[in-house]
Scaffold this active site. Structure first.
Site, PDB file in Angstrom:
ATOM      1  N   ARG A 130      -0.441   9.667  -9.778  1.00 54.49           N
ATOM      2  CA  ARG A 130      -0.514   8.412  -9.009  1.00 54.49           C
ATOM      3  C   ARG A 130       0.129   7.240  -9.756  1.00 54.49           C
ATOM      4  O   ARG A 130       0.778   6.381  -9.147  1.00 54.49           O
ATOM      5  CB  ARG A 130      -1.979   8.065  -8.707  1.00 54.49           C
ATOM      6  CG  ARG A 130      -2.631   8.943  -7.671  1.00 54.49           C
ATOM      7  CD  ARG A 130      -4.082   8.504  -7.459  1.00 54.49           C
ATOM      8  NE  ARG A 130      -4.162   7.124  -7.005  1.00 54.49           N
ATOM      9  CZ  ARG A 130      -4.081   6.751  -5.727  1.00 54.49           C
ATOM     10  NH1 ARG A 130      -3.949   7.655  -4.783  1.00 54.49           N
ATOM     11  NH2 ARG A 130      -4.150   5.485  -5.399  1.00 54.49           N
ATOM     12  N   LEU A 144      11.141 -20.075  -4.917  1.00 53.16           N
ATOM     13  CA  LEU A 144      10.075 -19.293  -4.283  1.00 53.16           C
ATOM     14  C   LEU A 144       8.738 -19.472  -5.014  1.00 53.16           C
ATOM     15  O   LEU A 144       8.676 -19.369  -6.226  1.00 53.16           O
ATOM     16  CB  LEU A 144      10.470 -17.810  -4.330  1.00 53.16           C
ATOM     17  CG  LEU A 144       9.443 -16.818  -3.795  1.00 53.16           C
ATOM     18  CD1 LEU A 144       9.415 -16.843  -2.272  1.00 53.16           C
ATOM     19  CD2 LEU A 144       9.742 -15.403  -4.288  1.00 53.16           C
ATOM     20  N   ARG A 194       0.221   7.718  -2.280  1.00 56.46           N
ATOM     21  CA  ARG A 194       0.779   8.706  -1.355  1.00 56.46           C
ATOM     22  C   ARG A 194       2.231   9.039  -1.696  1.00 56.46           C
ATOM     23  O   ARG A 194       2.674  10.172  -1.589  1.00 56.46           O
ATOM     24  CB  ARG A 194       0.675   8.201   0.093  1.00 56.46           C
ATOM     25  CG  ARG A 194      -0.681   8.494   0.703  1.00 56.46           C
ATOM     26  CD  ARG A 194      -0.950   7.660   1.927  1.00 56.46           C
ATOM     27  NE  ARG A 194      -1.411   6.324   1.553  1.00 56.46           N
ATOM     28  CZ  ARG A 194      -1.703   5.379   2.429  1.00 56.46           C
ATOM     29  NH1 ARG A 194      -1.565   5.619   3.734  1.00 56.46           N
ATOM     30  NH2 ARG A 194      -2.139   4.213   2.008  1.00 56.46           N
ATOM     31  N   ASN A 208       1.322   3.522  -2.849  1.00 56.48           N
ATOM     32  CA  ASN A 208       1.859   4.018  -4.124  1.00 56.48           C
ATOM     33  C   ASN A 208       1.354   5.432  -4.425  1.00 56.48           C
ATOM     34  O   ASN A 208       2.102   6.295  -4.871  1.00 56.48           O
ATOM     35  CB  ASN A 208       1.448   3.108  -5.286  1.00 56.48           C
ATOM     36  CG  ASN A 208       2.068   1.736  -5.200  1.00 56.48           C
ATOM     37  OD1 ASN A 208       2.961   1.505  -4.396  1.00 56.48           O
ATOM     38  ND2 ASN A 208       1.602   0.817  -6.030  1.00 56.48           N
ATOM     39  N   HIS A 244       2.629   3.817  -8.903  1.00 60.45           N
ATOM     40  CA  HIS A 244       2.442   2.395  -9.211  1.00 60.45           C
ATOM     41  C   HIS A 244       3.647   1.847  -9.980  1.00 60.45           C
ATOM     42  O   HIS A 244       4.081   0.721  -9.752  1.00 60.45           O
ATOM     43  CB  HIS A 244       1.168   2.191 -10.022  1.00 60.45           C
ATOM     44  CG  HIS A 244      -0.088   2.532  -9.266  1.00 60.45           C
ATOM     45  ND1 HIS A 244      -0.323   2.077  -7.981  1.00 60.45           N
ATOM     46  CD2 HIS A 244      -1.167   3.289  -9.593  1.00 60.45           C
ATOM     47  CE1 HIS A 244      -1.500   2.542  -7.569  1.00 60.45           C
ATOM     48  NE2 HIS A 244      -2.023   3.282  -8.525  1.00 60.45           N
ATOM     49  N   SER A 263      -7.314  -5.434  -5.612  1.00 60.90           N
ATOM     50  CA  SER A 263      -8.417  -6.046  -4.869  1.00 60.90           C
ATOM     51  C   SER A 263      -9.716  -5.945  -5.660  1.00 60.90           C
ATOM     52  O   SER A 263      -9.837  -5.124  -6.583  1.00 60.90           O
ATOM     53  CB  SER A 263      -8.592  -5.356  -3.509  1.00 60.90           C
ATOM     54  OG  SER A 263      -9.271  -4.123  -3.670  1.00 60.90           O
ATOM     55  N   THR A 264     -10.683  -6.763  -5.268  1.00 61.32           N
ATOM     56  CA  THR A 264     -11.996  -6.713  -5.917  1.00 61.32           C
ATOM     57  C   THR A 264     -12.661  -5.348  -5.665  1.00 61.32           C
ATOM     58  O   THR A 264     -13.574  -4.973  -6.382  1.00 61.32           O
ATOM     59  CB  THR A 264     -12.913  -7.831  -5.390  1.00 61.32           C
ATOM     60  OG1 THR A 264     -12.782  -7.900  -3.964  1.00 61.32           O
ATOM     61  CG2 THR A 264     -12.539  -9.178  -5.972  1.00 61.32           C
ATOM     62  N   ASP A 268       0.834  -1.207   0.000  1.00 56.12           N
ATOM     63  CA  ASP A 268       0.000   0.000   0.000  1.00 56.12           C
ATOM     64  C   ASP A 268       0.871   1.260   0.000  1.00 56.12           C
ATOM     65  O   ASP A 268       1.996   1.236   0.499  1.00 56.12           O
ATOM     66  CB  ASP A 268      -0.923  -0.033   1.236  1.00 56.12           C
ATOM     67  CG  ASP A 268      -2.121   0.891   1.065  1.00 56.12           C
ATOM     68  OD1 ASP A 268      -2.375   1.347  -0.070  1.00 56.12           O
ATOM     69  OD2 ASP A 268      -2.800   1.159   2.070  1.00 56.12           O
TER      70      ASP A 268
HETATM   71  C1  IPE Z   1      -5.409  -2.820  -0.421  1.00 60.03           C
HETATM   72  O1  IPE Z   1      -5.076  -1.478  -0.550  1.00 60.03           O
HETATM   73  C2  IPE Z   1      -5.386  -3.492  -1.759  1.00 60.03           C
HETATM   74  C3  IPE Z   1      -4.062  -3.653  -2.356  1.00 60.03           C
HETATM   75  C4  IPE Z   1      -2.921  -3.350  -1.810  1.00 60.03           C
HETATM   76  C5  IPE Z   1      -4.069  -4.231  -3.668  1.00 60.03           C
HETATM   77  P1  IPE Z   1      -6.198  -0.355  -0.684  1.00 60.03           P
HETATM   78  O2  IPE Z   1      -5.481   0.935  -0.801  1.00 60.03           O
HETATM   79  O3  IPE Z   1      -7.133  -0.693  -1.793  1.00 60.03           O
HETATM   80  O4  IPE Z   1      -6.967  -0.497   0.685  1.00 60.03           O
HETATM   81  P2  IPE Z   1      -7.878   0.527   1.479  1.00 60.03           P
HETATM   82  O5  IPE Z   1      -8.884   1.074   0.493  1.00 60.03           O
HETATM   83  O6  IPE Z   1      -6.981   1.602   2.001  1.00 60.03           O
HETATM   84  O7  IPE Z   1      -8.502  -0.285   2.564  1.00 60.03           O
HETATM   85  C1  IPE Z   2      -1.377   0.345  -3.409  1.00 63.13           C
HETATM   86  O1  IPE Z   2      -1.236   1.722  -3.460  1.00 63.13           O
HETATM   87  C2  IPE Z   2      -1.642  -0.258  -4.772  1.00 63.13           C
HETATM   88  C3  IPE Z   2      -3.032  -0.657  -4.996  1.00 63.13           C
HETATM   89  C4  IPE Z   2      -3.984  -0.670  -4.119  1.00 63.13           C
HETATM   90  C5  IPE Z   2      -3.365  -1.065  -6.339  1.00 63.13           C
HETATM   91  P1  IPE Z   2      -2.484   2.706  -3.418  1.00 63.13           P
HETATM   92  O2  IPE Z   2      -2.836   3.070  -4.812  1.00 63.13           O
HETATM   93  O3  IPE Z   2      -3.587   2.153  -2.604  1.00 63.13           O
HETATM   94  O4  IPE Z   2      -1.817   3.937  -2.689  1.00 63.13           O
HETATM   95  P2  IPE Z   2      -2.486   4.921  -1.635  1.00 63.13           P
HETATM   96  O5  IPE Z   2      -3.103   4.093  -0.556  1.00 63.13           O
HETATM   97  O6  IPE Z   2      -3.493   5.730  -2.384  1.00 63.13           O
HETATM   98  O7  IPE Z   2      -1.341   5.746  -1.132  1.00 63.13           O
HETATM   99 MG    MG Z   3      -4.120   2.335  -0.636  1.00 69.27          MG
END
Ligand code: IPE
Ligand code: IPE
Ligand code: MG
Length: 225
Positions: free
Chosen positions: A24, A122, A15, A13, A28, A56-57, A11
Site C-alpha cells: 500500500r 496558488l 487500491r 492509493n 501513497h 483524516s482524523t 482516494d
Molecule cells: C478520506 O479517504 C480521507 C483522505 C483522503 C485523507 P478514506 O479512504 O479515509 O475514506 P473512507 O474510509 O473510504 O471513507
Molecule cells: C487515500 O488512499 C490516502 C489516504 C486516505 C491517506 P487510501 O489509502 O484511502 O486508498 P484506498 O481507499 O485504500 O484505495
Molecule cells: Mg480510501
C-alpha cells in the site's frame, strides 16, 4: 469560469497498489507524485485555492506502520518541495491539528508555511489530521472562549481553519466513492461534487481539466431560481 477553490479527496492509493500487487505504501508514494503534478497544474490553470485531503482524523484507525509511512512521505514532500512551491509562488497552509506530530516535523512544516505566507500565487491547503467535525467543535470552543454571543455564518467561517478563504466551488473525489468522509462539512454547503473512478495515483492534469469542464456545465442556483 475557472473555479476559485477546488477541494480534492485524494482516494485510492491503496487500491492502485493492490491492482499492481504492490505494498500500500507504494501507492501513497505514487500519490505524492500526483500531488506535485496537480499543484503545478492548478497553479497554471489559475485556480486560487487548492485544498487536498491528505490525512483524516479517522485515518488513525489504520495500522501504525502505514500511518508512520504516510507521515514521513507527507512531511518529506512538504520539506523537500518547499523551494519549488516557493518558486511557483504557492502559499502553503495546513488545515488540521498538528499537535500530535513529532516536534521537529511540526516545526519544519510551520517554517514552510511561514516562508511561503507572503506568496500571492496558488493558496495550497493540505488537510492533515483534519476532520470537519473536530474543526467545528474547535471553532465553537474558541467562539465561547472569546465570548461570541450572536454567531453568524460569517463569524463561524472566520473560526475555521479556512478563515478568510472562499468556500470550495468544486469538490472532487477520486476512486469512485460517493461520500464526504468528514471533509469540510461546513465549507462544501454549495460545492459542486465531481466523482471520478480514476484512482488518485493515476489522476492527471487532464482529469483535473475534465472535472473543471464538467463544473462549467453545471447550473449553480444556491437555492434560488
Ligand atoms: C478520506 O479517504 C480521507 C483522505 C483522503 C485523507 P478514506 O479512504 O479515509 O475514506 P473512507 O474510509 O473510504 O471513507
Ligand atoms: C487515500 O488512499 C490516502 C489516504 C486516505 C491517506 P487510501 O489509502 O484511502 O486508498 P484506498 O481507499 O485504500 O484505495
Ligand atoms: Mg480510501
Amino acid at each position: 469560469m475557472i473555479p476559485a477553490h477546488v477541494a480534492i479527496i485524494m482516494d485510492g492509493n491503496g487500491r492502485w497498489a493492490k491492482q499492481k500487487s504492490l505494498p500500500r505504501i507504494l501507492g501513497h508514494k505514487q500519490g505524492v507524485k500526483t500531488v506535485k503534478n496537480i499543484v503545478k497544474a492548478a497553479s497554471g490553470l489559475g485556480i486560487r485555492v487548492l485544498t487536498l485531503y491528505a490525512f483524516s482524523t479517522e485515518n488513525w484507525k489504520r495500522p501504525q506502520s502505514e500511518i508512520e509511512a504516510l507521515f514521513s512521505l507527507l512531511s518529506f514532500f512538504i520539506r523537500k518541495e518547499s523551494k519549488e512551491l516557493n518558486g511557483l509562488g504557492v502559499c502553503l497552509r495546513i488545515l488540521g491539528d498538528l499537535s500530535k506530530f513529532p516536534e521537529n516535523i511540526k516545526t519544519e512544516i510551520e517554517n514552510v508555511c511561514k516562508i511561503t505566507s507572503k506568496n500571492t500565487g496558488l493558496l495550497l491547503n493540505i488537510a492533515l489530521n483534519y476532520g470537519a467535525r473536530q474543526e467545528l467543535i474547535r471553532a465553537f470552543g474558541e467562539m465561547l472562549k472569546q465570548g461570541v454571543k450572536n454567531p453568524t455564518q460569517g463569524i463561524v467561517s472566520s473560526f475555521l481553519y479556512t478563515a478568510g478563504q472562499p468556500d470550495p466551488d468544486l469538490l472532487i473525489r477520486t476512486s469512485g466513492e460517493f461520500r464526504v468522509s468528514n471533509f469540510l462539512l461546513w465549507q462544501i454547503a454549495y460545492s459542486e461534487i465531481y466523482v471520478t473512478d480514476k484512482l488518485w495515483p493515476d489522476f492527471t492534469k487532464q482529469d483535473l481539466e475534465d472535472a473543471i469542464l464538467e463544473f462549467q456545465k453545471r447550473e449553480r442556483r444556491f437555492g434560488g431560481l
